[in-house]
Structures are given as C-alpha cells and as structure tokens.
Design an enzyme around this catalytic site. Structure first.
Site, short mmCIF file in Angstrom:
data_model
loop_
_atom_site.label_atom_id
_atom_site.label_comp_id
_atom_site.label_asym_id
_atom_site.label_seq_id
_atom_site.Cartn_x
_atom_site.Cartn_y
_atom_site.Cartn_z
N GLU A 7 31.60 -18.52 5.52
CA GLU A 7 30.90 -17.50 6.39
C GLU A 7 31.26 -17.91 7.92
O GLU A 7 31.89 -19.16 8.10
CB GLU A 7 29.32 -18.26 6.16
CG GLU A 7 29.78 -19.78 6.73
CD GLU A 7 27.90 -20.09 7.20
OE1 GLU A 7 26.95 -20.87 5.71
OE2 GLU A 7 26.92 -20.18 7.83
N ARG A 55 42.07 -34.09 -5.87
CA ARG A 55 41.31 -34.69 -5.70
C ARG A 55 39.76 -34.86 -6.28
O ARG A 55 38.36 -34.99 -5.50
CB ARG A 55 40.55 -32.66 -5.34
CG ARG A 55 41.32 -32.10 -3.69
CD ARG A 55 41.39 -32.97 -2.17
NE ARG A 55 42.69 -32.28 -1.78
CZ ARG A 55 42.08 -32.85 -0.03
NH1 ARG A 55 41.84 -33.35 -0.20
NH2 ARG A 55 43.61 -32.11 0.82
C1 LIG Z 1 44.03 -38.26 -0.68
C2 LIG Z 1 44.41 -37.14 0.22
C3 LIG Z 1 44.68 -37.85 1.49
C4 LIG Z 1 45.14 -36.56 2.47
N1 LIG Z 1 44.90 -37.19 3.87
C5 LIG Z 1 46.17 -35.81 4.15
C6 LIG Z 1 46.01 -36.68 6.03
O1 LIG Z 1 45.70 -37.95 5.89
N2 LIG Z 1 46.38 -35.61 7.04
C7 LIG Z 1 46.49 -34.70 6.44
O2 LIG Z 1 47.55 -33.57 6.74
N3 LIG Z 1 46.41 -33.99 5.15
C8 LIG Z 1 45.74 -34.58 4.72
N4 LIG Z 1 46.10 -34.12 2.68
C9 LIG Z 1 46.12 -33.04 2.73
C10 LIG Z 1 48.01 -33.35 1.52
O3 LIG Z 1 48.67 -33.76 2.76
C11 LIG Z 1 47.21 -31.58 1.02
O4 LIG Z 1 47.86 -31.10 2.48
C12 LIG Z 1 46.83 -30.92 0.17
O5 LIG Z 1 46.78 -32.30 -0.28
C13 LIG Z 1 47.04 -29.69 -0.35
O6 LIG Z 1 48.41 -30.37 -1.28
P1 LIG Z 1 49.13 -29.27 -1.03
O7 LIG Z 1 50.55 -28.77 -0.31
O8 LIG Z 1 50.49 -29.52 -2.25
O9 LIG Z 1 48.53 -27.66 -1.69
P2 LIG Z 1 48.94 -25.81 -1.96
O10 LIG Z 1 49.11 -26.12 0.03
O11 LIG Z 1 47.68 -25.66 -2.91
O12 LIG Z 1 50.55 -26.27 -1.90
C14 LIG Z 1 50.65 -26.15 -3.92
C15 LIG Z 1 52.26 -26.45 -3.65
O13 LIG Z 1 53.42 -25.63 -3.23
C16 LIG Z 1 54.22 -26.19 -2.90
N5 LIG Z 1 54.26 -25.24 -1.28
C17 LIG Z 1 52.51 -25.17 -0.82
N6 LIG Z 1 53.65 -25.28 0.85
C18 LIG Z 1 55.08 -25.52 1.14
C19 LIG Z 1 55.83 -25.50 1.74
N7 LIG Z 1 55.27 -24.71 3.36
N8 LIG Z 1 56.84 -25.85 1.14
C20 LIG Z 1 56.76 -26.02 0.23
N9 LIG Z 1 56.35 -26.59 -0.64
C21 LIG Z 1 55.16 -25.86 -0.23
C22 LIG Z 1 54.02 -27.59 -3.07
O14 LIG Z 1 54.35 -28.16 -3.97
C23 LIG Z 1 52.88 -27.99 -3.02
O15 LIG Z 1 52.56 -29.42 -3.27
C24 LIG Z 1 45.14 -35.64 1.82
C25 LIG Z 1 45.16 -34.62 0.64
C26 LIG Z 1 44.67 -35.96 -0.37
C27 LIG Z 1 44.56 -35.49 -2.30
#
Ligand SMILES: Cc1cc2nc3c(=O)[nH]c(=O)nc-3n(C[C@H](O)[C@H](O)[C@H](O)COP(=O)(O)OP(=O)(O)OC[C@H]3O[C@@H](n4cnc5c(N)ncnc54)[C@H](O)[C@@H]3O)c2cc1C
Length: 253
Positions: A109, A207
């Site tokens: 939204e 999550r």
């Molecule tokens: C408990 C917890 C604490 C967190 N704390 C923080 C924090 O303090 N600060 C913060 O900024 N974030 C934080 N995060 C967010 C975390 O860093 C991730 O951004 C978020 O969980 C999304 O995960 P992801 O990038 O694996 O997922 P998605 O973006 O869905 O990506 C899925 C998968 O695709 C691949 N991928 C995606 N994009 C790329 C890329 N550009 N290059 C290479 N491979 C890629 C990777 O294998 C990734 O695991 C936290 C997350 C959790 C679960």
C-alpha cells in the site's frame, strides 16, 4: 481495541480512532501449488512430457522422489508453483521481509496515494520482552507484567502523538508523502507477496525457529509470526514437500 486521540492533540483534524494490534494478518488469496507440480517438473529429466494424472498414481514413489530432490538440493522443480499472500503487519516486519529478493514479488500500500490508517503494533502478553546475553549469543525471556505495561503504554502514547501530528499536517494541506515522515515503524502496512515453494522454504529457514532445523536461526518474533502462518497455508497445499523440508533439516534446496 480502538481508542481516541488525546484531547487537543490535533487542532484541525477530527479525532481518528487509533487501533492497537498484537497480531498479524496472513491470508493465502491465490495459489497454483501442489506436490504434483514438483514431480511433473522433476520427471521431465527422465520421462519427457507426461500427464499430471500419471504422476499421482504411485504415492510412495512420489514421496521418495520429493525427498531425494530435497535431500540432494535439486531446487528448480520446487519453483513451478505460485502462492500469493495478503499480509498486514508492522512496517518493521516489512523492512525485514523485503530483504528476501529472490523468487518474491511485492506490492505494498502507498503512503503517497492514500491516507495511512491509524493501526499500530503493541506486544502481546506472551511476547518475550527482555534480551539476555551478548550479540550473537543471546536469548529472550519474559518480562514482568510491569515491563509489559510500561512498553505498551509508552508505545500507545507515542503512536497517538505521531498520528495526531500526521492528521494535523494533512488538515493544513501538507501532502501525504511529506506528512507520513512523522509515523513510526510500528504502523501497520499491507502488501501482496507472491512466492514459490523454493523461495518460501528459504524464507522459512531464516525467519522461523524450529526444532527440526539443522541450521538454527534467530528471527524477530513478529516476522516469525508471519512465517508461521504462511507455512501453515503452504503445508496444506504441498504436504509431501513440507514433510521433506522438515525431514531434511529445513534447509531450502
Ligand atoms: C536473524 C537475521 C538477522 C539479520 N540481521 C540483519 C542485519 O543486522 N542487517 C542487515 O542488513 N540484514 C540482516 N538480515 C538480513 C539478511 O542479511 C538477508 O538479507 C535476508 O535474510 C535475506 O536473505 P537472502 O539474501 O539469503 O535472501 P534472498 O535475497 O531471497 O536471496 C536468496 C539467495 O539467493 C542468493 N543471492 C541473492 N542475491 C545475491 C547476490 N546479490 N549475490 C549472490 N547471491 C545472491 C543467495 O544464495 C541467497 O541466499 C538478517 C536476517 C536474519 C534471518
């Protein structure tokens, strides 16, 4: 529980009822997702094109194939399905949610095109309030009833004040996109989020906290509440895939 803004909080806008919520909304509104979709995609490797009916004839073989795909992390067969959720949750949950980039589509939204409604998050009585330990190694424990009362009172007062300021600005002709800057991250927003089983499993692995997880995660409770509701809906649509996810340590393939 609707309540009124404090007297005199807004000079020109009528008092708006402010609602405080300690839960989230998750509704599966559209889906095309079944275990058969996984089998169909996987078996093109060995059997070429085949009918969907044919695939469901041998349940044990189907279960075994899905488990093998999950265990050996053959992920792409889990992408040929789609689930669209309507989610209403605080903005701080959406900030975490939208970090999930791959296999997700979002529409939220707008605070520019519509007046934001006064619905705000407060922790429920079961929400653990106190963090113990050091960064990277801590746990949450229950607060005292006094701490809960204090947290809720402070939030409600702050929310009422900021929403009154928002309303006053709108009443004085200031644009919604400018006035919204006064609103806090406890404000509820709403969105449609569309994913597939593979992207949902990756989300759930990070999550939710779960006893079957091979790699433990420590999510904020409020996004976990959203995840738990999404998982319940997905498990009903794809029970074999869900069981294989759990059975293989809740690691997305
Ligand atoms: C408990 C917890 C604490 C967190 N704390 C923080 C924090 O303090 N600060 C913060 O900024 N974030 C934080 N995060 C967010 C975390 O860093 C991730 O951004 C978020 O969980 C999304 O995960 P992801 O990038 O694996 O997922 P998605 O973006 O869905 O990506 C899925 C998968 O695709 C691949 N991928 C995606 N994009 C790329 C890329 N550009 N290059 C290479 N491979 C890629 C990777 O294998 C990734 O695991 C936290 C997350 C959790 C679960």
């Amino acid at each position: 529980m609707p309540t009124d803004l404090p007297d005199g909080a807004s000079t020109s806008a009528p008092a708006a009822p402010v609602e405080f919520r300690d839960d989230v909304t998750v509704e599966l509104i559209k889906h095309s997702a079944s275990d058969t979709d996984v089998l169909w995609a996987a078996r093109v490797s060995t059997a070429g094109e085949q009918s969907l009916d044919e695939l469901s004839k041998d349940p044990e073989r189907s279960k075994g194939l899905i488990n093998y795909l999950m265990r050996d992390r053959h992920g792409s067969p889990f992408e040929h399905n789609s689930m669209t959720f309507f989610i209403s949750a605080p903005i701080f949950v959406f900030r975490e949610f939208m970090r999930h980039r791959v296999g997700w589509s979002y529409n939220e939204e707008s605070g520019r095109y519509r007046e934001l409604q006064p619905v705000f998050y407060v922790p429920g009585p079961d929400r653990k309030l106190v963090q113990q330990g050091r960064p990277g190694k801590y746990e949450f424990v229950h607060g005292t009833p006094e701490q809960h009362k204090q947290a809720v009172a402070a939030m409600e007062e702050s929310y009422a004040q900021s929403y009154a300021a928002y309303q006053a600005m709108l009443a004085d002709g200031i644009a919604r996109e400018v006035a919204r800057a006064t609103l806090p991250v406890g404000l509820f927003s709403s969105m449609y989020a569309t994913c597939n089983a593979r992207s949902l499993m990756h989300f759930l692995g990070l999550r939710t906290q779960h006893e079957m997880a091979k790699v433990p995660s420590f999510p904020q409770r409020e996004i976990e509440m959203v995840g738990e509701r999404m998982e319940a809906a997905w498990a009903g649509l794809m029970p074999l895939t869900h069981a294989a996810f759990n059975g293989n340590g809740r690691v997305a393939p």
